[in-house]
Scaffold this active site. Structure first.
Site, short mmCIF file in Angstrom:
data_model
loop_
_atom_site.label_atom_id
_atom_site.label_comp_id
_atom_site.label_asym_id
_atom_site.label_seq_id
_atom_site.Cartn_x
_atom_site.Cartn_y
_atom_site.Cartn_z
CG HIS A 32 -7.11 6.45 26.84
ND1 HIS A 32 -5.85 6.14 27.29
CD2 HIS A 32 -7.18 7.81 26.85
CE1 HIS A 32 -5.19 7.26 27.55
NE2 HIS A 32 -5.98 8.29 27.29
CG HIS A 43 -6.11 10.65 31.99
ND1 HIS A 43 -5.94 9.31 31.77
CD2 HIS A 43 -5.95 11.25 30.79
CE1 HIS A 43 -5.70 9.10 30.47
NE2 HIS A 43 -5.70 10.26 29.86
CG HIS A 60 -5.12 13.37 21.89
ND1 HIS A 60 -4.19 12.37 21.96
CD2 HIS A 60 -5.73 13.38 23.12
CE1 HIS A 60 -4.24 11.79 23.16
NE2 HIS A 60 -5.16 12.39 23.88
CD GLU A 75 -3.19 9.98 26.36
OE1 GLU A 75 -3.73 10.48 27.37
OE2 GLU A 75 -3.87 9.60 25.38
C1 DHB Z 1 -9.68 12.99 25.00
C2 DHB Z 1 -8.58 12.14 24.73
C3 DHB Z 1 -7.87 11.56 25.78
O1 DHB Z 1 -6.79 10.74 25.58
C4 DHB Z 1 -8.22 11.80 27.10
O2 DHB Z 1 -7.52 11.18 28.07
C5 DHB Z 1 -9.27 12.66 27.37
C6 DHB Z 1 -10.00 13.25 26.33
C7 DHB Z 1 -10.48 13.60 23.90
O3 DHB Z 1 -10.09 13.58 22.72
O4 DHB Z 1 -11.59 14.09 24.19
FE FE Z 2 -5.74 10.36 27.57
#
Ligand code: DHB
Ligand code: FE
Length: 279
Positions: free
Chosen positions: A12, A59, A193, A240
């Site tokens: 997302h 978030h 990530h 996540e």
């Molecule tokens: C990014 C990824 C995410 O899951 C999020 O909530 C906000 C930013 C990203 O990779 O930029």
């Molecule tokens: Fe996220």
């Protein structure tokens, strides 16, 4: 009887919303990610869901660090999209299915999950981006939603085992629902990530592959890792994956994979899309 038609999972990343807005789907940077979606569109047209139970994480929009429920279930007939600071265009509001929400909440509490019930809830990019990817440009979303937010933000986080059990409890609720809806289960976020700290930019294709391979055939394998293991393997925001694990539990005991796409990187994220059907 209601039918669970399958599960749709996707990342997302907010920047995807910007790419859609600019029409950049065929640009070299974005194409390998968006190429994962024609199959999703075809599948959704085949299975025709009219309700979506969406496991995602807030978030900082509804819940900030001062008050952060571990599991929060929406119980509204309408959810507006809001932007917690990415500068994204606002998406159409989402029709809810409050009666089904309360049925799920009854089952969860019966199964000893102490959930927060939200008769007012906004939804952020964790829900709107996967919807815009699944149903691009529609005038009205074709599904009513039950959003379930899992705390993936402030430790202590619920374990993968707990999230899978939560999803299985939702599955029991759906299996006992007397309506005739066609239900799609959705998990959003991930995969690996890390947006902050010394390892910002960290991604781990090996762990992502382990998750993608086991989500269909052996989701319990994903519960062998503690939250700290998952942070180490997947990054601080890679947790996540908990949303995906819960969604997999809600799909039911057996599943088979019908589609996957994986591409590194989209923004700071290893981006993945997966479709599963009940076995
Ligand atoms: C990014 C990824 C995410 O899951 C999020 O909530 C906000 C930013 C990203 O990779 O930029
Ligand atoms: Fe996220």
């Amino acid at each position: 009887m209601a039918e669970i038609v399958g599960a749709y999972f996707t990342s997302h990343v907010p920047a995807i919303g910007g790419a859609i807005h600019r029409g950049d789907q065929q640009e070299p940077y974005w194409k390998p990610f968006f190429d994962g979606f024609p199959r999703v569109h075809e599948w959704l047209a085949e299975v025709k869901p009219d309700v979506a139970v969406v496991f995602n994480n807030d978030h900082g929009l509804n819940f900030f660090l001062d008050k952060l429920p571990t599991f929060a279930v929406g119980a509204a007939d309408r959810y507006d999209n809001a932007d917690e600071g990415w500068g994204l265009p606002l998406y159409k509001s989402f029709a809810g299915h409050a009666a089904l929400s309360w049925h799920i909440i009854e089952q969860l509490v019966h199964d000893e999950f102490d959930v927060t019930t939200c008769q007012k809830m906004t939804v952020d990019h964790a829900l709107s981006i996967p919807f815009e990817l699944a149903w691009p440009g529609v005038e009205e979303w074709p599904v009513r939603i039950v959003p379930i937010a899992i705390n993936t933000v402030q430790h202590p986080l619920p374990s993968a085992k707990r999230c899978l059990a939560l999803g299985r409890s939702v599955h029991r609720a759906l299996a006992g629902w007397q309506g005739d809806e066609r239900i799609v289960v959705i998990g959003t976020g991930g995969l690996s990530h890390q947006l902050d700290g010394a390892r910002a930019g960290f991604m781990n294709p090996d762990y992502d592959r382990f998750c993608l391979d086991n989500l269909s055939r052996d989701p319990d394998a994903l519960t062998a890792h503690s939250i700290h293991d998952i942070v180490r393997l997947s990054g601080t925001q890679g947790v996540e994956i908990l949303n995906w694990i819960a969604a997999r539990g809600a799909l039911g005991p057996g599943a088979h994979e019908i589609h996957r796409n994986y591409h590194i990187p989209i923004s700071n994220t290893a981006a993945a899309t997966l479709l599963l059907e009940p076995a």
